[in-house]
Structures are given as C-alpha cells and as structure tokens.
Write a protein that holds these residues in place. Structure first.
Motif, PDB file in Angstrom:
ATOM      1  N   LEU A 539      -3.383  35.913  83.104  1.00  0.00           N
ATOM      2  CA  LEU A 539      -4.743  36.436  83.046  1.00  0.00           C
ATOM      3  C   LEU A 539      -5.204  36.744  84.467  1.00  0.00           C
ATOM      4  CD1 LEU A 539      -6.757  36.746  80.592  1.00  0.00           C
ATOM      5  CD2 LEU A 539      -7.917  34.730  81.521  1.00  0.00           C
ATOM      6  N   THR A 540      -5.790  37.924  84.646  1.00  0.00           N
ATOM      7  CA  THR A 540      -6.284  38.331  85.960  1.00  0.00           C
ATOM      8  C   THR A 540      -7.795  38.494  85.901  1.00  0.00           C
ATOM      9  OG1 THR A 540      -4.235  39.499  86.486  1.00  0.00           O
ATOM     10  CG2 THR A 540      -6.173  40.086  87.763  1.00  0.00           C
ATOM     11  N   VAL A 541      -8.496  37.905  86.868  1.00  0.00           N
ATOM     12  CA  VAL A 541      -9.948  38.023  86.982  1.00  0.00           C
ATOM     13  C   VAL A 541     -10.251  38.696  88.305  1.00  0.00           C
ATOM     14  CG1 VAL A 541     -12.146  36.805  87.064  1.00  0.00           C
ATOM     15  CG2 VAL A 541     -10.302  35.945  85.608  1.00  0.00           C
ATOM     16  N   ARG A 542     -10.976  39.821  88.240  1.00  0.00           N
ATOM     17  CA  ARG A 542     -11.331  40.571  89.443  1.00  0.00           C
ATOM     18  C   ARG A 542     -12.850  40.668  89.496  1.00  0.00           C
ATOM     19  NH1 ARG A 542      -8.485  46.298  89.915  1.00  0.00           N
ATOM     20  NH2 ARG A 542      -6.884  44.947  89.016  1.00  0.00           N
ATOM     21  N   THR A 543     -13.436  40.190  90.572  1.00  0.00           N
ATOM     22  CA  THR A 543     -14.888  40.181  90.675  1.00  0.00           C
ATOM     23  C   THR A 543     -15.302  40.384  92.129  1.00  0.00           C
ATOM     24  OG1 THR A 543     -16.871  38.915  90.110  1.00  0.00           O
ATOM     25  CG2 THR A 543     -14.990  37.671  90.931  1.00  0.00           C
ATOM     26  N   HIS A 544     -16.610  40.291  92.380  1.00  0.00           N
ATOM     27  CA  HIS A 544     -17.127  40.489  93.733  1.00  0.00           C
ATOM     28  C   HIS A 544     -16.714  39.326  94.626  1.00  0.00           C
ATOM     29  CE1 HIS A 544     -20.146  37.491  92.692  1.00  0.00           C
ATOM     30  NE2 HIS A 544     -20.353  38.163  91.571  1.00  0.00           N
ATOM     31  N   HIS A 545     -17.101  39.402  95.889  1.00  0.00           N
ATOM     32  CA  HIS A 545     -16.748  38.340  96.830  1.00  0.00           C
ATOM     33  C   HIS A 545     -17.339  37.003  96.362  1.00  0.00           C
ATOM     34  CE1 HIS A 545     -14.964  41.073  99.742  1.00  0.00           C
ATOM     35  NE2 HIS A 545     -15.989  41.875  99.547  1.00  0.00           N
ATOM     36  N   LEU A 546     -16.519  35.975  96.355  1.00  0.00           N
ATOM     37  CA  LEU A 546     -16.912  34.679  95.823  1.00  0.00           C
ATOM     38  C   LEU A 546     -16.833  33.602  96.890  1.00  0.00           C
ATOM     39  CD1 LEU A 546     -14.789  34.715  92.519  1.00  0.00           C
ATOM     40  CD2 LEU A 546     -17.215  35.265  92.716  1.00  0.00           C
ATOM     41  N   SER A 547     -17.683  32.618  96.746  1.00  0.00           N
ATOM     42  CA  SER A 547     -17.519  31.400  97.546  1.00  0.00           C
ATOM     43  C   SER A 547     -16.470  30.533  96.866  1.00  0.00           C
ATOM     44  CB  SER A 547     -18.851  30.652  97.636  1.00  0.00           C
ATOM     45  OG  SER A 547     -19.241  30.193  96.350  1.00  0.00           O
ATOM     46  N   ASN A 548     -16.013  29.523  97.575  1.00  0.00           N
ATOM     47  CA  ASN A 548     -15.011  28.628  96.989  1.00  0.00           C
ATOM     48  C   ASN A 548     -15.558  27.895  95.766  1.00  0.00           C
ATOM     49  OD1 ASN A 548     -13.074  29.324  98.886  1.00  0.00           O
ATOM     50  ND2 ASN A 548     -13.723  27.720 100.317  1.00  0.00           N
ATOM     51  N   THR A 549     -16.849  27.592  95.799  1.00  0.00           N
ATOM     52  CA  THR A 549     -17.470  26.921  94.650  1.00  0.00           C
ATOM     53  C   THR A 549     -17.468  27.828  93.430  1.00  0.00           C
ATOM     54  OG1 THR A 549     -18.905  25.663  96.155  1.00  0.00           O
ATOM     55  CG2 THR A 549     -19.566  25.782  93.833  1.00  0.00           C
ATOM     56  N   GLN A 550     -17.804  29.124  93.640  1.00  0.00           N
ATOM     57  CA  GLN A 550     -17.791  30.069  92.526  1.00  0.00           C
ATOM     58  C   GLN A 550     -16.378  30.291  91.995  1.00  0.00           C
ATOM     59  OE1 GLN A 550     -19.772  33.215  94.763  1.00  0.00           O
ATOM     60  NE2 GLN A 550     -21.544  33.083  93.381  1.00  0.00           N
ATOM     61  N   ALA A 551     -15.407  30.379  92.903  1.00  0.00           N
ATOM     62  CA  ALA A 551     -14.014  30.539  92.465  1.00  0.00           C
ATOM     63  C   ALA A 551     -13.568  29.336  91.635  1.00  0.00           C
ATOM     64  CB  ALA A 551     -13.106  30.717  93.676  1.00  0.00           C
ATOM     65  N   ALA A 552     -14.014  28.144  92.038  1.00  0.00           N
ATOM     66  CA  ALA A 552     -13.666  26.938  91.273  1.00  0.00           C
ATOM     67  C   ALA A 552     -14.300  26.974  89.885  1.00  0.00           C
ATOM     68  CB  ALA A 552     -14.122  25.694  92.029  1.00  0.00           C
ATOM     69  N   ALA A 553     -15.513  27.534  89.789  1.00  0.00           N
ATOM     70  CA  ALA A 553     -16.174  27.640  88.482  1.00  0.00           C
ATOM     71  C   ALA A 553     -15.398  28.578  87.560  1.00  0.00           C
ATOM     72  CB  ALA A 553     -17.608  28.133  88.666  1.00  0.00           C
ATOM     73  N   ILE A 554     -14.867  29.668  88.110  1.00  0.00           N
ATOM     74  CA  ILE A 554     -14.052  30.582  87.305  1.00  0.00           C
ATOM     75  C   ILE A 554     -12.785  29.876  86.829  1.00  0.00           C
ATOM     76  CG2 ILE A 554     -12.616  32.657  87.441  1.00  0.00           C
ATOM     77  CD1 ILE A 554     -14.736  33.953  89.119  1.00  0.00           C
ATOM     78  N   THR A 555     -12.160  29.128  87.732  1.00  0.00           N
ATOM     79  CA  THR A 555     -10.943  28.394  87.355  1.00  0.00           C
ATOM     80  C   THR A 555     -11.229  27.377  86.259  1.00  0.00           C
ATOM     81  OG1 THR A 555     -10.028  28.679  89.580  1.00  0.00           O
ATOM     82  CG2 THR A 555      -9.107  26.914  88.233  1.00  0.00           C
ATOM     83  N   ASP A 556     -12.351  26.675  86.354  1.00  0.00           N
ATOM     84  CA  ASP A 556     -12.709  25.697  85.320  1.00  0.00           C
ATOM     85  C   ASP A 556     -12.929  26.389  83.973  1.00  0.00           C
ATOM     86  OD1 ASP A 556     -12.562  23.695  87.190  1.00  0.00           O
ATOM     87  OD2 ASP A 556     -14.720  23.663  87.604  1.00  0.00           O
ATOM     88  N   THR A 557     -13.561  27.570  84.007  1.00  0.00           N
ATOM     89  CA  THR A 557     -13.819  28.298  82.761  1.00  0.00           C
ATOM     90  C   THR A 557     -12.514  28.720  82.099  1.00  0.00           C
ATOM     91  OG1 THR A 557     -15.919  29.128  83.659  1.00  0.00           O
ATOM     92  CG2 THR A 557     -15.004  30.271  81.753  1.00  0.00           C
ATOM     93  N   VAL A 558     -11.593  29.283  82.888  1.00  0.00           N
ATOM     94  CA  VAL A 558     -10.313  29.714  82.337  1.00  0.00           C
ATOM     95  C   VAL A 558      -9.515  28.512  81.833  1.00  0.00           C
ATOM     96  CG1 VAL A 558      -8.114  30.838  82.885  1.00  0.00           C
ATOM     97  CG2 VAL A 558     -10.250  31.781  83.774  1.00  0.00           C
ATOM     98  N   THR A 559      -9.539  27.419  82.577  1.00  0.00           N
ATOM     99  CA  THR A 559      -8.806  26.214  82.168  1.00  0.00           C
ATOM    100  C   THR A 559      -9.346  25.670  80.854  1.00  0.00           C
ATOM    101  OG1 THR A 559      -8.383  25.676  84.493  1.00  0.00           O
ATOM    102  CG2 THR A 559      -8.113  23.899  82.882  1.00  0.00           C
ATOM    103  N   GLY A 560     -10.668  25.748  80.682  1.00  0.00           N
ATOM    104  CA  GLY A 560     -11.260  25.274  79.437  1.00  0.00           C
ATOM    105  C   GLY A 560     -10.825  26.090  78.231  1.00  0.00           C
ATOM    106  N   LEU A 561     -10.516  27.353  78.436  1.00  0.00           N
ATOM    107  CA  LEU A 561     -10.061  28.201  77.340  1.00  0.00           C
ATOM    108  C   LEU A 561      -8.585  28.003  77.031  1.00  0.00           C
ATOM    109  CD1 LEU A 561     -11.839  31.539  78.344  1.00  0.00           C
ATOM    110  CD2 LEU A 561     -12.500  30.021  76.485  1.00  0.00           C
ATOM    111  N   ALA A 562      -7.792  27.749  78.083  1.00  0.00           N
ATOM    112  CA  ALA A 562      -6.335  27.684  77.915  1.00  0.00           C
ATOM    113  C   ALA A 562      -5.789  26.267  77.912  1.00  0.00           C
ATOM    114  CB  ALA A 562      -5.660  28.476  79.036  1.00  0.00           C
ATOM    115  N   GLN A 563      -6.673  25.264  78.068  1.00  0.00           N
ATOM    116  CA  GLN A 563      -6.272  23.862  78.160  1.00  0.00           C
ATOM    117  C   GLN A 563      -5.577  23.561  79.487  1.00  0.00           C
ATOM    118  OE1 GLN A 563      -3.990  22.880  74.704  1.00  0.00           O
ATOM    119  NE2 GLN A 563      -5.711  23.133  73.288  1.00  0.00           N
TER     120      GLN A 563
END
Length: 756
Positions: A539-563
């Motif tokens: 899965l590829t996620v492409r978005t605007h410039h992110l802080s490390n905290t925002q990038a971690a939030a995206i990772t948590d969201t994807v992990t929650g969907l895929a276990q």
C-alpha cells in the motif's frame, strides 16, 4: 427542390454511424485515477560527486517528461522520490518493458571526426601532450574506428525526425537539423573529413549514441576540402525499422539525461480513486445530464427534445474522437466531458432564441421560416465563440505538455463536436420535424412560436441596465480587490502536484481494501491523501509534507486496518507538475489570451476584443481569490477547472458583442450605450437558459460526486456565475467606457461584415 436538408441528413447519419462504429470497436484508455497502470522506479547513477543531489534529479525528471510525451502516453505521473529516485506511473501502457528501456537510455549524442581505423579497441596510441583524447569504437559493420573528441553534441541539435525514403530504395532514416553554432560546427567537421581521399576511413563522420556508433557516413565526393556541408542538416542512416527510427528521433529530441539512470523496480499499481468515488461520480453525471435535458425540453418543447437527441449524438461523437486519437480519460477529464455536454446546449439555445425573435418580429411568420432564419443569424456568434475556444485549445496543445496538453485535446474535440451537433445534427432533425403537418397546425408545440418567459418580461419592462456603467465597473473592481487580497493574505494552498510531499509505502500481512484505507485516513485528518495498491499486499500513501508525528499517525491507521504493516519506504517526493511544465502552461495561456485578443480585435475591433479578454482575466483572478479565501487546495483538479473556465468564459462576451455589431450595422446613428443595452436585453434569455442548463450538471457533481469532484464542481460553478456576470456587467460596461474615452463616433463593426 432544395437538397440542403437531405445533404445535412446524410452527413449527420454518416457522422453518427462512424462514431458508433469507433466507440464499439476502439477501446478507450483510462487514467491512473480510474484504472491504475505501470509504475517504474528509476534511480540516478551519478558519475561524479557534483552530479548527485535533488537538483540533478529534478532536471532528469523534466527530460523524462519530454520522452514520455513523445511516447504517446497521456496523463502520466512523474515525481522525484528522495534525492536520487524517480517514480514514473504510466496508465494503460501496452509494453512497459520497452518504455523502461527508452526512459533509461542516457541518450548522450555526439558527433566525431574519424582519425582512422584500428585493429581493436586496445589499438589506441598514447595521447600526446595537449592532444584531444581519442577513443576506439566499433561501427555498424564491426570495424573499429579511432575517433577524435566530440566536435558536436546533442545540445547543438534543433530537432530530429524519423522519415521513410521512398525514392532511394526504401528504408527508414533519421534527419537531424542543427541550430546556432551547430550549423557552422557541422560544416567544419564535414569539411575536415572531405580533405581525405574517398574510401579513407578518415573521410567518415561518426555519430555516436551512448558510446555506440549508430552511423558513420562518408562525406560525399562532391564536397570540397574545408568547405563542408552547409544548411545545418544531416541524415542518420542504418538498418532501422520504423520503431527504431522513431525511438532514435525521440531520444534525440528529448535530450540527454544529465546523469545515467537505472530501472530498479517495475510493477503494477492500482487506481488512485476508489470504486465508490467513481460510481458516485457516474451517477452524478447521469442525474445532472438528465436534469439538463428535462430543462431544455420544458423550455423549447419539440425543439428541446431534438436538441437533447443531438446532445446524445454529441457525446457519442466526442467519445469516439477521443478513442480514435488514443486519448487517456481521467476523472476530471470525464467531468469536463460531461460539463461540455451542458455547455454544448449553448449553440442550440442561441439558434432557438434567434428563431423566437424572428417569429415575433415577422408578419405572418411560420416556424419553418423562423427556424431557418435563426440558424442563419446565430451562425456568426456560434462561429466566433467556438473559434476563440479552438485557438486556446490549439495553443495549449502545441505549447504546453503533460495534463495541460491533454486538456487542449479534450477541449478542441469538445468544441468541434458541439458545432457538428448543433449545426448539422440538430439542423437535420429540426428540418425533418418542422415540415410535419401536425407542427404546422400547432406551431406552439415547436417551442419557438412564443417569446418565452424571460424575453416576454424584458420586452414589457425594457430596463436600462447600463445607464450607469461605472457602477458596474466599480463593483467588478471591488470584487477583484477582494479576491486579490485573499491571494495576498491567505495565500494559495498548493497541492502535492505543485509542492511535492511525502511518500510512505507499506507491506501488509493481509490485503487492505483501498477504499477503507482512504476513508480511515480521511477520518484521521488526511482527506487529501492519495492511496494506491502497489504490487502484492503493498500500500502506498502519498500526501503533503508531514511531521514525524503525522507520519506516525498514518502508520498507526494503516496498521489498524492490516493488523500488521511494515514500512518499506518513507521518502520526500518532488512535485509531479514540475517547474518547466508549469512555465510551459503559463506561457501557453498567455499566448492563447493574446491570440484570442487578436482574433476578437479583427472581428469586433480592438474596443470589444480588449473588453472580452479583460473580462476573462477578471474571471480567473476572482476564481483563484475565492479558492484562497475558502482555503481550498490548488491542485491538478483545480487546474483542470481553471482551464475549463478560461476555455468557455469568453463565449458569453462574444455573444453579446456579436449582437452589438449586428445592431450597430442597422442603425449607425444610435448611441453606443443604447445599442449595448439593447444587445444585452436581447441576449439575456440565452444567457439565463445556458447558465441554468450547465448549473444542473455542476450542482449534481458537487452534491453527489463525492470528495474527489466537489472542489472541481465548486470551481466550475463559481466560474460559471462569475463569467455570466462579467460578460454582461464587466465586459459590456468596459466597452462603453473605452468607446466614450476613445472619442469614437461610430459603432465598432467587423471588417468585411456589412452583408446580412
């Protein structure tokens, strides 16, 4: 017997039949957002430390963009990833391996003087002091040649083209035209070679591509020593087939890559839009088109029903033309295509409103004579408004690149198809229907035997809308200042296509539904994230410039969907709409505006032409300013909307000015301000009906089209409202002011247009 209706009927039938055949037999390419495509990841391999870094990679991106345009792949996505990688996504590609080979070629083109033959590549004498470095390469026959350092490079080439020699026994070759100092350099190089005897290897000139001799022609015996071949042109000959010759011309025209690149990855990627968004947009298009058709039928009755049938033929013709040209359809392009159906109503409305005027002004009129006169009198307005749009479309195609160039193709096809629909198909259907006895006995059923509600009220009240033109101009100026202040104060929120951003790629233990991922990320605060399936369980996620905290939030969201999700790539990406593409688009737009001004000046004189273009600029600034105040993103979808507004904005002004020109010919003593007001009142019913028809489709797209098309539809609704206002209360009052201050005592009329 008048054969014109029969001829028009046959032409209409042939156009529809051919379009139906093409639509059923030729597949249409869908873009990355609708179907996905092939992703090729390239990595730069700098040969020196100075060649490393983001700047060199960005220059490589622009060269690759030119090669992809030449490959015929429409609507690609190209962006820098990190400092040394380039992600290329190509929709609907038939041969991705071939594309990867062409993209990866360095294309270092050089021209060398041949010093002589050599037994092998090792047979190279030690270079003398200050002697240019030599090299030994095998020519196309396998003979090794000693070459002097390059005398010319690909930078000295103006253009190259693949051609077939029909007179010289057949065969493909590539013609190369030099520019600037390259012309003199070619004459000097061939002049030096001509000083050697015929048959001597030193009389040859070596043309080298990526350290391989592709051609080493001998200078013709007719060329004298040190005179050389003038004209700055040559041919690269060899055992080329058509694809090899075209590929070589493509590489030469595209230019050399600043650094070598290597393909490190190639895979299939899914669409950037989900199935739910595509389905919602399709339903919005169907509902909007149905509402527009019902409105036209309610207003114009039988003629409206025939116009609806003609609009269906317009859609078929446009679709077939796009398929035949191999155009790539994206969701904004499809939305623009649906919008064009609504805008194509304009030509039909122009004809029907003129027919209503003729019916009301004639003594003992008939629907048939009124309709014939309506087509004749509306032709100049239809032609002028469509030609101005075609000028813009043509210049966007020839001067721009990438999605802007693709928009020029779609716009041009839409304009031509709308003219065929209105002037041929509608006319053929109307000629047949109007001759029926039932309509002769009941003329009110035709829809043109009464003035209509808007025209009836205006005829009774005769308001003087342009009594105070400066008040309208002051209101327009205030709107401009307010919009411009939004751009200055709030700034523009450029999307990832313009600014770049961040790309994060995950591999998951279980497949993740892309639609669920988009919805979850939107809920997490990332509604503009572009989510794609990539390869298998990736899965590829492409978005605007992110802080490390925002990038971690995206990772948590994807992990929650895929276990469980492992991050395999996290890189900064550059803009997919690069600097050169943006500059090219801006230049194309400026030139298009200038060309429209020249055409309108030739047709309506400078006074009206200047007013129309000024109103167009007014619409663009206000649209951008409103988006700035609303905080809406300025991205590729907005760019498509802006280009659509520019393409159609001038039409309303042209219709009003065409009526001013016509009225001015009939009464040259009437004051210009009275003529302008009368023209505005006479064309107002057409403006209202056209605007309402287009608004139905746009409102349906805004309400039902989902998040993807909401901003697109909102931008077009704003452009429609502002454009309608400016044509009546900006362009026309400005023409009045220019006429008064210019001291002109006569009405501007088109040159050579005195005949009725």
């Amino acid at each position: 017997m008048n054969r014109s209706p029969h001829i028009r009927g046959l032409i209409a039938l042939a156009a529809v039949a051919l379009s139906l055949y093409v639509a059923l037999t030729v597949p249409v390419h869908l873009g990355l957002d609708l179907r996905g495509g092939t992703q090729i990841v390239l990595e730069t391999r700098p040969t020196a430390a100075d060649d490393a870094g983001e700047e060199v990679t960005d220059r490589t991106v622009e060269v690759l963009r030119g090669r992809i345009d030449a490959l015929g792949v429409a609507e690609p996505s190209i962006a820098r990833s990190g400092s040394d990688r380039i992600v290329v996504e190509l929709p609907g590609l038939q041969d991705p391996r071939k594309a990867a080979e062409v993209l990866g070629r360095t294309a270092q083109l050089t021209f060398h003087q041949v010093l002589g033959s050599a037994a092998s590549a090792d047979d190279l004498p030690e270079p003398l002091p200050k002697r240019p470095r030599e090299q030994v390469l095998a020519d196309e026959s396998g003979q090794h040649l000693r070459l002097q350092a390059a005398s010319l490079t690909g930078k000295d080439v103006e253009k190259a083209a693949a051609r077939f020699d029909q007179q010289g026994g057949g065969g493909w070759h590539v013609t190369v035209d030099f520019r600037g100092s390259g012309e003199e350099g070619w004459a000097r190089l061939t002049g030096e070679a001509a000083c050697h005897a015929a048959g001597d290897p030193a009389r040859r000139v070596a043309i080298v591509l990526d350290d391989k001799i592709v051609s080493s022609p001998q200078v013709d015996p007719s060329v004298a020593c040190r005179s050389g071949i003038s004209g700055g042109s040559t041919q690269i000959t060899g055992t080329f087939d058509d694809s090899e010759a075209k590929e070589l011309a493509l590489l030469i025209n595209g230019g050399a890559l600043p650094v070598p690149v290597e393909t490190v990855e190639q895979r299939t990627v899914g669409p950037t839009l989900g199935a739910e968004a595509i389905t919602a947009s399709a339903w919005a298009a169907v509902i909007g088109t149905a509402l527009t058709s019902l409105f036209i039928i309610a207003v114009y009755r039988i003629m409206g029903l025939l116009a609806t049938a003609a609009l269906a033929c317009y859609g078929l013709i446009s679709y077939a033309a796009l398929a035949a040209l191999g155009a790539t359809l994206t969701l904004p392009g499809l939305a623009g295509f649906v919008l064009a159906i609504g805008m194509a109503v304009d030509a039909n409305v122009l004809v029907f409103e003129r027919a209503r005027e003729e019916y009301a002004s004639r003594h003992r009129p008939t629907p048939r004579s009124s309709l014939t006169s309506g087509f004749r009198r509306a032709f100049s307005a239809i032609a002028d408004s469509n030609i101005t749009t075609l000028i813009a479309a043509g210049l966007l195609f020839f001067l721009a690149s990438g999605p802007v160039r693709g928009f020029g193709v779609t716009l041009g096809i839409g304009v031509l198809a709308s003219m065929v629909s209105a002037l041929v198909v509608t006319r053929a259907l109307a000629d047949y229907a109007i001759a029926r006895p039932c309509l002769r006995r009941r003329p009110h059923l035709t829809g043109i035997a009464h003035p209509g509600t808007v025209r009836d009220r205006l005829s009774r009240s005769q308001p003087n809308l342009l009594r105070y033109p400066r008040r309208w101009l002051a209101a327009s100026a205030a709107a401009l200042v307010l919009a411009a202040s939004g751009i200055v104060v709030r700034g523009l929120d450029f999307g990832v296509e313009f600014t770049g951003g961040r790309l994060i790629e995950y591999t998951t233990t279980t497949p993740v539904d892309v639609d669920r991922a988009r919805s979850a990320l939107a809920d997490a605060g990332f509604p503009r994230a572009v989510v794609q399936s990539s390869g298998e369980n990736q899965l590829t996620v492409r978005t605007h410039h992110l802080s490390n905290t925002q990038a971690a939030a995206i990772t948590d969201t994807v992990t929650g969907l895929a276990q469980e999700a492992d991050k395999i790539r996290d890189e900064a990406i550059g803009p997919s709409l690069g600097k050169e593409l943006r500059h090219g688009a801006l230049i194309a737009l400026v030139v298009a505006l200038g060309a429209q001004l020249i055409y309108l000046a030739a047709r309506f004189r400078w006074l009206l032409g200047t007013s129309a273009v000024a109103a167009l600029a007014h619409d663009v600034v206000i649209l951008i300013g409103i988006f700035a105040w609303l905080g809406k993103p300025v991205d590729g979808v907005f760019l498509a909307a802006l280009l659509t507004v520019i393409g159609y904005s001038v039409n309303d002004s042209v219709v009003v000015f065409d009526r001013i020109r016509e009225l001015g010919r009939h009464d040259r003593k009437m004051p210009f301000v009275r003529i302008a007001n009368q023209a505005l009142l006479q064309t107002l019913p057409r403006t209202v009906n056209t605007g309402v028809g287009a608004a139905f489709i746009l409102t349906a797209l805004a309400v039902l089209g989902g998040d993807t098309l909401t901003d697109f539809a909102v931008a077009l609704l704003i452009g429609l409202a502002v454009g309608t206002y400016s044509s009546m209360f900006t362009a026309t009052p400005l023409a009045i002011e220019l006429h008064q201050h210019g001291g002109a005592g006569r009405i501007p009329a088109a040159r050579g247009s005195a005949r009725r």
